[in-house]
Design a protein around this motif. Structure first.
Motif, PDB file in Angstrom:
ATOM      1  N   LEU A 444     -28.894  14.741  -2.030  1.00 18.83           N
ATOM      2  CA  LEU A 444     -30.230  14.161  -2.187  1.00 18.83           C
ATOM      3  C   LEU A 444     -31.299  15.252  -2.216  1.00 18.83           C
ATOM      4  O   LEU A 444     -32.266  15.174  -2.986  1.00 18.83           O
ATOM      5  CB  LEU A 444     -30.494  13.173  -1.053  1.00 18.83           C
ATOM      6  CG  LEU A 444     -29.547  11.961  -0.986  1.00 18.83           C
ATOM      7  CD1 LEU A 444     -29.874  11.095   0.222  1.00 18.83           C
ATOM      8  CD2 LEU A 444     -29.619  11.146  -2.273  1.00 18.83           C
ATOM      9  N   ILE A 445     -31.118  16.272  -1.376  1.00 22.57           N
ATOM     10  CA  ILE A 445     -32.056  17.407  -1.397  1.00 22.57           C
ATOM     11  C   ILE A 445     -32.021  18.100  -2.750  1.00 22.57           C
ATOM     12  O   ILE A 445     -33.065  18.428  -3.331  1.00 22.57           O
ATOM     13  CB  ILE A 445     -31.710  18.399  -0.265  1.00 22.57           C
ATOM     14  CG1 ILE A 445     -32.003  17.780   1.104  1.00 22.57           C
ATOM     15  CG2 ILE A 445     -32.479  19.709  -0.438  1.00 22.57           C
ATOM     16  CD1 ILE A 445     -31.546  18.643   2.266  1.00 22.57           C
ATOM     17  N   ALA A 447     -31.082  16.897  -5.718  1.00 21.10           N
ATOM     18  CA  ALA A 447     -31.664  16.071  -6.780  1.00 21.10           C
ATOM     19  C   ALA A 447     -33.186  16.089  -6.710  1.00 21.10           C
ATOM     20  O   ALA A 447     -33.869  16.193  -7.747  1.00 21.10           O
ATOM     21  CB  ALA A 447     -31.132  14.645  -6.676  1.00 21.10           C
ATOM     22  N   THR A 448     -33.738  15.998  -5.494  1.00 22.01           N
ATOM     23  CA  THR A 448     -35.194  16.026  -5.334  1.00 22.01           C
ATOM     24  C   THR A 448     -35.784  17.344  -5.839  1.00 22.01           C
ATOM     25  O   THR A 448     -36.809  17.363  -6.541  1.00 22.01           O
ATOM     26  CB  THR A 448     -35.556  15.817  -3.858  1.00 22.01           C
ATOM     27  OG1 THR A 448     -35.024  14.571  -3.394  1.00 22.01           O
ATOM     28  CG2 THR A 448     -37.068  15.811  -3.669  1.00 22.01           C
ATOM     29  N   CYS A 449     -35.128  18.450  -5.505  1.00 25.89           N
ATOM     30  CA  CYS A 449     -35.618  19.761  -5.958  1.00 25.89           C
ATOM     31  C   CYS A 449     -35.529  19.889  -7.474  1.00 25.89           C
ATOM     32  O   CYS A 449     -36.426  20.455  -8.119  1.00 25.89           O
ATOM     33  CB  CYS A 449     -34.826  20.873  -5.282  1.00 25.89           C
ATOM     34  SG  CYS A 449     -35.143  21.050  -3.510  1.00 25.89           S
ATOM     35  N   PHE A 451     -35.678  17.468  -9.731  1.00 25.53           N
ATOM     36  CA  PHE A 451     -36.741  16.671 -10.346  1.00 25.53           C
ATOM     37  C   PHE A 451     -38.098  17.357 -10.190  1.00 25.53           C
ATOM     38  O   PHE A 451     -38.972  17.251 -11.058  1.00 25.53           O
ATOM     39  CB  PHE A 451     -36.783  15.279  -9.732  1.00 25.53           C
ATOM     40  CG  PHE A 451     -35.531  14.474  -9.970  1.00 25.53           C
ATOM     41  CD1 PHE A 451     -34.806  14.614 -11.144  1.00 25.53           C
ATOM     42  CD2 PHE A 451     -35.072  13.574  -9.027  1.00 25.53           C
ATOM     43  CE1 PHE A 451     -33.660  13.883 -11.380  1.00 25.53           C
ATOM     44  CE2 PHE A 451     -33.925  12.837  -9.247  1.00 25.53           C
ATOM     45  CZ  PHE A 451     -33.213  12.991 -10.429  1.00 25.53           C
ATOM     46  N   SER A 452     -38.270  18.078  -9.085  1.00 30.02           N
ATOM     47  CA  SER A 452     -39.545  18.738  -8.821  1.00 30.02           C
ATOM     48  C   SER A 452     -39.815  19.896  -9.759  1.00 30.02           C
ATOM     49  O   SER A 452     -40.965  20.323  -9.915  1.00 30.02           O
ATOM     50  CB  SER A 452     -39.591  19.242  -7.369  1.00 30.02           C
ATOM     51  OG  SER A 452     -39.450  18.168  -6.455  1.00 30.02           O
ATOM     52  N   SER A 472     -28.326  23.042  -0.088  1.00 28.34           N
ATOM     53  CA  SER A 472     -27.314  22.271  -0.817  1.00 28.34           C
ATOM     54  C   SER A 472     -26.144  23.149  -1.229  1.00 28.34           C
ATOM     55  O   SER A 472     -24.984  22.718  -1.182  1.00 28.34           O
ATOM     56  CB  SER A 472     -27.952  21.636  -2.058  1.00 28.34           C
ATOM     57  OG  SER A 472     -29.015  20.791  -1.705  1.00 28.34           O
ATOM     58  N   GLY A 575     -30.134  16.982 -11.972  1.00 32.22           N
ATOM     59  CA  GLY A 575     -30.419  16.186 -10.783  1.00 32.22           C
ATOM     60  C   GLY A 575     -29.963  14.753 -10.924  1.00 32.22           C
ATOM     61  O   GLY A 575     -29.581  14.108  -9.923  1.00 32.22           O
ATOM     62  N   LEU A 579     -27.313  12.542  -8.258  1.00 33.39           N
ATOM     63  CA  LEU A 579     -27.497  11.248  -7.601  1.00 33.39           C
ATOM     64  C   LEU A 579     -26.212  10.430  -7.647  1.00 33.39           C
ATOM     65  O   LEU A 579     -25.877   9.724  -6.679  1.00 33.39           O
ATOM     66  CB  LEU A 579     -28.641  10.479  -8.263  1.00 33.39           C
ATOM     67  CG  LEU A 579     -30.055  11.032  -8.048  1.00 33.39           C
ATOM     68  CD1 LEU A 579     -31.071  10.174  -8.788  1.00 33.39           C
ATOM     69  CD2 LEU A 579     -30.395  11.084  -6.556  1.00 33.39           C
TER      70      LEU A 579
END
Length: 629
Positions: A444-445, A447-449, A451-452, A472, A575, A579
């Protein structure tokens, strides 16, 4: 090595005769010790009091020292070779592309060169795993492949780094001009050949090292062993990035006159010395004492048939981990290759927008500074990864504890004491934070990075983003290998215990009443299982390469043109697949009991208790618990 912290290095194995006639051995006139593989117990041993079976966590006679809790230094010596291997990997990944470009290779050809890594990972590691599983060398199953792979890697690195001198010098004998186009093409062909040899060699030694770690670490310390391996990988990365950042010809000129030559020499020294330390200090089981596997047919068709059969009968946890890895590495592969380019792209955009008419020399200088900024971000990334590998295990809850016969007062856990330090470590554990859940959080970390990356456009924020991804990456190097190793190691321990128990009772298991525990059911060993796991890592890298190429085809702008956001799109696409990996991770159980592992409710016989000691001589599965200095 102290007794109990490593495999026996004396003559115990040589005294064992697994083909000896099945007649009782009395204590008089026969002083040969009983080994785990010995078919019989001595008469005197059968008359022992049951309370003497367990003594300070081990069996008096017939116990397997490979199940004993190992020390911290044992784990360091066991896994140190993978740190040296990572240094060789980092040299190829970080410095290989600039070196090949300096030889005159085009970027389009570069894609065909670097696809050698995933291809060799998908094919070589399963093949080496099968060969090593069936190896009957007195040195062990994995050691010959570690040595052969390390030697081939060293030769490949040196040949690659001195490609100009080797090819130019050879062709000059026949009067060829080193500056001619034909010589340049020959150098490129020679370099590409050795890149492929290098990838095959690295995958060979990596397959041997991973299986070596699994075989030589106890079942209950597989998390600890793989956690230590991930720390040493992180340390190897940091050394590699620092070496690449420094001006090595200024300090180590005697190793070569270029940065790449010196890096290759350092990698060769590191790999050769660490592999030597591991195989000299840690002794594998003697495969000659195990039942010989039936001879398999050779050839490509037989190899793929064996792999497909092994895929179908993968252990349940391992199968789920491979599914997770397939989707996770679709995202990780672009991140590994394009993170520094992502930072560099952010670095050059303001200058390109302010001065769109820069000369080629100015553009080259700008991108050179941008590359250094990207290298610094990767250094932060490596430091974060290493810090995570060092600190996080203190907070991870063990995946399983050793069960005991609570009704039998004489049969206890093989660690019946605590210390102030061990109580402190226990207090740090976060309840419910298992390794599997930490791995889920890391997806999850990540994927968030990823997308950022679409919205972050400053160097400081992007560097922080890449640094966070190091968390990660640390879990990716640790969790899947620990989960697989724990399952395979436990299953292997159960198999050995059943074989020994069957010989002790002098009859075969009832295959019809308990078909899953039958000794006739084929079970793959560590080598082929880890090879299949690596296929689940390498295959998505090929897909990621193809997908990235398609995105670049439509979105990439010429070098030096402002407004290029293609790399951020590639990272964000990765990312999405991560997920899916997170959802698959949520379906993995923290602990799966293997067939025949259930604790019986009635009082066990003496042989059953002895067998269970070997099967489940477990303390804790924590990454630091059980490690003693």
């Amino acid at each position: 090595m102290t007794e109990g912290n490593g495999a026996p290095r004396g003559g115990e194995d040589e005294d064992v005769n697994i083909n000896a006639p099945e007649t009782p051995r009395h204590s008089e006139g026969n002083s040969k010790p009983i080994h785990e593989e010995s078919p019989l117990l001595s008469a005197s041993e059968e008359e022992e009091d049951d309370d003497l079976i367990v003594n300070d966590g081990g069996l008096e006679d017939d116990h397997d020292e490979y199940h004993d809790t190992k020390s911290l230094w044992y784990m360091v010596l066991l896994t140190i070779s993978i740190g040296g291997l990572q240094l060789a990997w980092s040299v190829e990944l970080a410095a290989g592309t600039p070196y090949l470009l300096s030889l005159g290779m085009s970027k389009s050809l570069m894609a065909l060169v670097w696809i050698a890594g995933p291809l060799s990972g998908a094919l070589v590691q399963p093949y080496v795993g099968i060969l090593s599983d069936n190896c009957r060398s007195p040195w062990g199953k994995r050691t010959p492949f570690m040595v052969a792979g390390a030697v081939a890697t060293i030769v490949s690195l040196l040949a690659l780094s001195w490609a100009r001198e080797i090819v130019g010098g050879f062709l000059s004998i026949f009067g060829a001009d080193r500056a001619s186009q034909g010589v340049k093409v020959s150098i490129i062909v020679f370099a590409v050949l050795w890149v492929y040899v290098l990838d095959f060699a690295i995958n060979t030694v990596q397959a041997g090292i991973r299986a070596f770690i699994l075989d030589c670490a106890p079942s209950h310390q597989q998390e600890a062993a793989n956690s230590m391996a991930s720390r040493l990988i992180g340390f190897g990365n940091i050394v590699g990035y620092l070496a690449g950042y420094l001006d090595l010809p200024k300090y180590l000129w005697f190793f070569g006159n270029t940065q790449f030559k010196i890096l290759c020499v350092i990698a060769c020294v590191a790999l050769g010395s660490t592999v030597a330390i591991s195989i000299i200090t840690i002794r594998e089981r003697d495969p000659r004492l195990e039942a010989a596997a039936p001879k398999a047919k050779g050839g490509i068709i037989a190899f793929f048939s064996t792999v497909f059969r092994s895929i179908r009968r993968l252990p349940p946890q391992t199968r789920k981990v491979c599914e997770v890895q397939f989707f996770a590495w679709i995202g990780f592969f672009p991140q590994l290759f394009y993170s520094s380019s992502y930072i560099a792209d952010i670095y050059v955009q303001p200058a390109l927008e302010a001065n769109p008419h820069m000369t080629p020399d100015e553009i080259d200088r700008l991108y050179e500074n941008a590359t250094r900024a990207g290298s610094f971000a990767l250094l932060v990334y490596a430091i974060t990864s290493l810090a995570t590998n060092v600190l996080l295990p203190f907070f991870i809850a063990p995946s399983y504890d050793s069960p005991v016969y609570e009704s039998t007062s004489s049969f206890h856990s093989n660690r019946s004491y605590t210390t102030r330090f061990s109580r402190l470590l226990d207090a740090l554990i976060i309840p419910g934070l298992t390794l599997r859940r930490a791995w889920l959080g890391s997806h999850l970390i990540f994927a968030t990075c990823m997308f950022s990356t679409l919205i972050v456009r400053s160097i400081a924020a992007a560097t922080a983003l890449i640094g966070i991804i190091g968390i990660s990456w640390a879990l990716t190097l640790w969790a899947p290998f620990a989960i697989i190793s724990a399952e395979v190691s436990k299953r292997d321990a159960l198999r050995r215990a059943r074989e020994s128990q069957s010989r002790l009772r002098n009859h075969t298991l009832d295959r019809e009443s308990d078909p899953e525990s039958s000794l006739d059911i084929p079970e793959d060993q560590a080598g082929v299982i880890l090879g299949i796991h690596n296929m689940s890592i390498a295959t998505p890298q090929i897909l990621a390469t193809i997908g990235s190429s398609i995105i670049f085809k439509f979105l990439q702008k010429p070098r030096g043109t402002p407004g290029d956001r293609s790399i951020a799109v590639v990272l964000a696409a990765g990312g999405l697949s991560t997920l899916v990996a997170a959802w698959l991770t949520s379906r993995i159980k923290d602990e799966v009991e293997l067939p025949g592992e259930m604790v019986p409710t009635e009082e066990p016989t003496r042989e059953e208790r002895r067998s269970l000691s070997r099967e489940r001589g477990l303390v804790r599965s924590g990454s630091y618990s059980g490690l003693e200095y």
